[in-house]
Design an enzyme around this catalytic site. Structure first.
Site, short mmCIF file in Angstrom:
data_model
loop_
_atom_site.label_atom_id
_atom_site.label_comp_id
_atom_site.label_asym_id
_atom_site.label_seq_id
_atom_site.Cartn_x
_atom_site.Cartn_y
_atom_site.Cartn_z
N GLY A 47 -16.83 -3.09 -7.57
CA GLY A 47 -15.97 -2.95 -8.74
C GLY A 47 -16.28 -3.88 -9.89
N ASP A 103 -13.30 -8.47 -10.82
CA ASP A 103 -12.53 -7.47 -11.56
C ASP A 103 -11.03 -7.65 -11.36
OD1 ASP A 103 -12.87 -6.70 -8.94
OD2 ASP A 103 -13.16 -4.59 -9.37
N ASP A 106 -6.21 -9.67 -6.17
CA ASP A 106 -5.10 -8.93 -5.57
C ASP A 106 -4.42 -9.87 -4.56
OD1 ASP A 106 -3.42 -6.97 -4.48
OD2 ASP A 106 -4.91 -5.40 -4.70
N VAL A 156 -3.92 0.76 -9.91
CA VAL A 156 -4.72 0.85 -11.13
C VAL A 156 -6.17 1.21 -10.82
CG1 VAL A 156 -3.28 -0.69 -12.51
CG2 VAL A 156 -5.11 -1.66 -11.13
N ASP A 162 -11.64 1.59 -8.37
CA ASP A 162 -11.72 2.96 -7.87
C ASP A 162 -10.51 3.35 -7.03
OD1 ASP A 162 -12.44 1.24 -5.61
OD2 ASP A 162 -12.99 3.10 -4.59
N ARG A 168 -14.22 4.79 -11.37
CA ARG A 168 -14.80 3.51 -11.79
C ARG A 168 -15.35 3.58 -13.20
NH1 ARG A 168 -15.35 0.12 -7.20
NH2 ARG A 168 -15.90 1.15 -5.27
C1 PRP Z 1 -11.60 -5.27 -4.74
C2 PRP Z 1 -11.96 -6.19 -5.89
C3 PRP Z 1 -11.99 -7.55 -5.27
C4 PRP Z 1 -11.01 -7.43 -4.13
C5 PRP Z 1 -9.74 -8.11 -4.50
O1 PRP Z 1 -12.76 -4.87 -4.10
O2 PRP Z 1 -13.19 -5.85 -6.48
O3 PRP Z 1 -13.27 -7.90 -4.81
O4 PRP Z 1 -10.78 -6.06 -3.89
O5 PRP Z 1 -8.81 -7.97 -3.49
P1 PRP Z 1 -8.18 -9.21 -2.73
O6 PRP Z 1 -7.76 -10.22 -3.76
O7 PRP Z 1 -6.99 -8.58 -2.04
O8 PRP Z 1 -9.17 -9.74 -1.78
P2 PRP Z 1 -12.78 -3.69 -3.02
O9 PRP Z 1 -12.68 -4.30 -1.64
O10 PRP Z 1 -11.77 -2.65 -3.37
O11 PRP Z 1 -14.25 -3.13 -3.16
P3 PRP Z 1 -14.97 -2.46 -4.44
O12 PRP Z 1 -15.19 -3.56 -5.45
O13 PRP Z 1 -16.24 -1.90 -3.91
O14 PRP Z 1 -14.04 -1.39 -4.99
#
Ligand code: PRP
Length: 182
Positions: A47, A103, A106, A156, A162, A168
């Site tokens: 992401g 990005d 969370d 979001v 995604d 994306r």
């Molecule tokens: C998302 C984002 C962060 C992570 C944040 O990646 O890019 O790396 O989650 O979440 P957290 O604070 O709860 O750890 P994801 O695992 O969805 O993979 P992607 O980037 O391939 O979509």
């Protein structure tokens, strides 16, 4: 607007403007201390790649770009915060000034683990720039050098984020209509 999007939270123009501001701060703060070696920008696939690509072009310093891929064990509620490294950096960051471009913050588990892992490699400095900081209960307190936007705790997508690998490539961050993922 994409028909699956309920509303736009952060427009293409708002994101571009914020990236320019954050890039200017990075240029100012690091400019005097990194010299010709510049900084190492790191992003976690997949992401954050879009954010990092745009942010890099707002930084007026030598910038190396490198990528990691990780996968979390279990879900945020039960995970111990460990992540498995699927692809490691190609760069030796020992003695380097490293900026992680993320990005979205969370739960904070990904960054918590990443920070301790990269800190152990002896960088000259290690900071995080996150485009979005989601307002979620129980979020780990990760110190952020800069935050693009405070983001409500909603589903979001766009600008790298995604749902099932879609959306994306939307140029903005928007809220996905619930009927799409329910
Ligand atoms: C998302 C984002 C962060 C992570 C944040 O990646 O890019 O790396 O989650 O979440 P957290 O604070 O709860 O750890 P994801 O695992 O969805 O993979 P992607 O980037 O391939 O979509």
């Amino acid at each position: 607007m994409h028909p699956h999007i309920e509303r736009i939270l952060f427009s293409q123009e708002q994101i571009a403007q914020r990236n320019r501001e954050m890039g200017r701060v990075i240029t100012e703060v690091y400019g005097s201390k990194v010299g010709d070696q510049g900084i190492v920008l790191v992003s976690v696939l997949r992401g954050a790649a879009i954010f990092m690509a745009d942010l890099a072009r707002c930084i007026d310093l030598p910038v190396e770009m490198d990528y990691m891929a990780v996968s979390s064990y279990g879900n945020a509620a039960t995970s111990s915060g460990r992540v498995r490294v699927l692809k490691d950096l190609s760069t030796d960051i020992s003695g380097r000034h490293v900026v992680i471009a993320e990005d979205v913050l969370d739960s904070g588990l990904t960054l918590q683990h990443l920070l301790s892992m990269l800190q152990a490699r002896g960088p000259a400095s290690l900071e995080v720039v996150a485009l979005l900081r989601k307002d979620v209960p129980g979020q780990i307190d990760i110190p952020l050098f800069q935050t693009g936007f405070a983001c409500p705790n909603e589903f979001v997508v766009g600008y790298g984020l995604d749902y099932a690998e879609r959306y994306r490539n939307l140029p903005y961050v928007g809220v996905l209509k619930p009927e799409i993922y329910m």
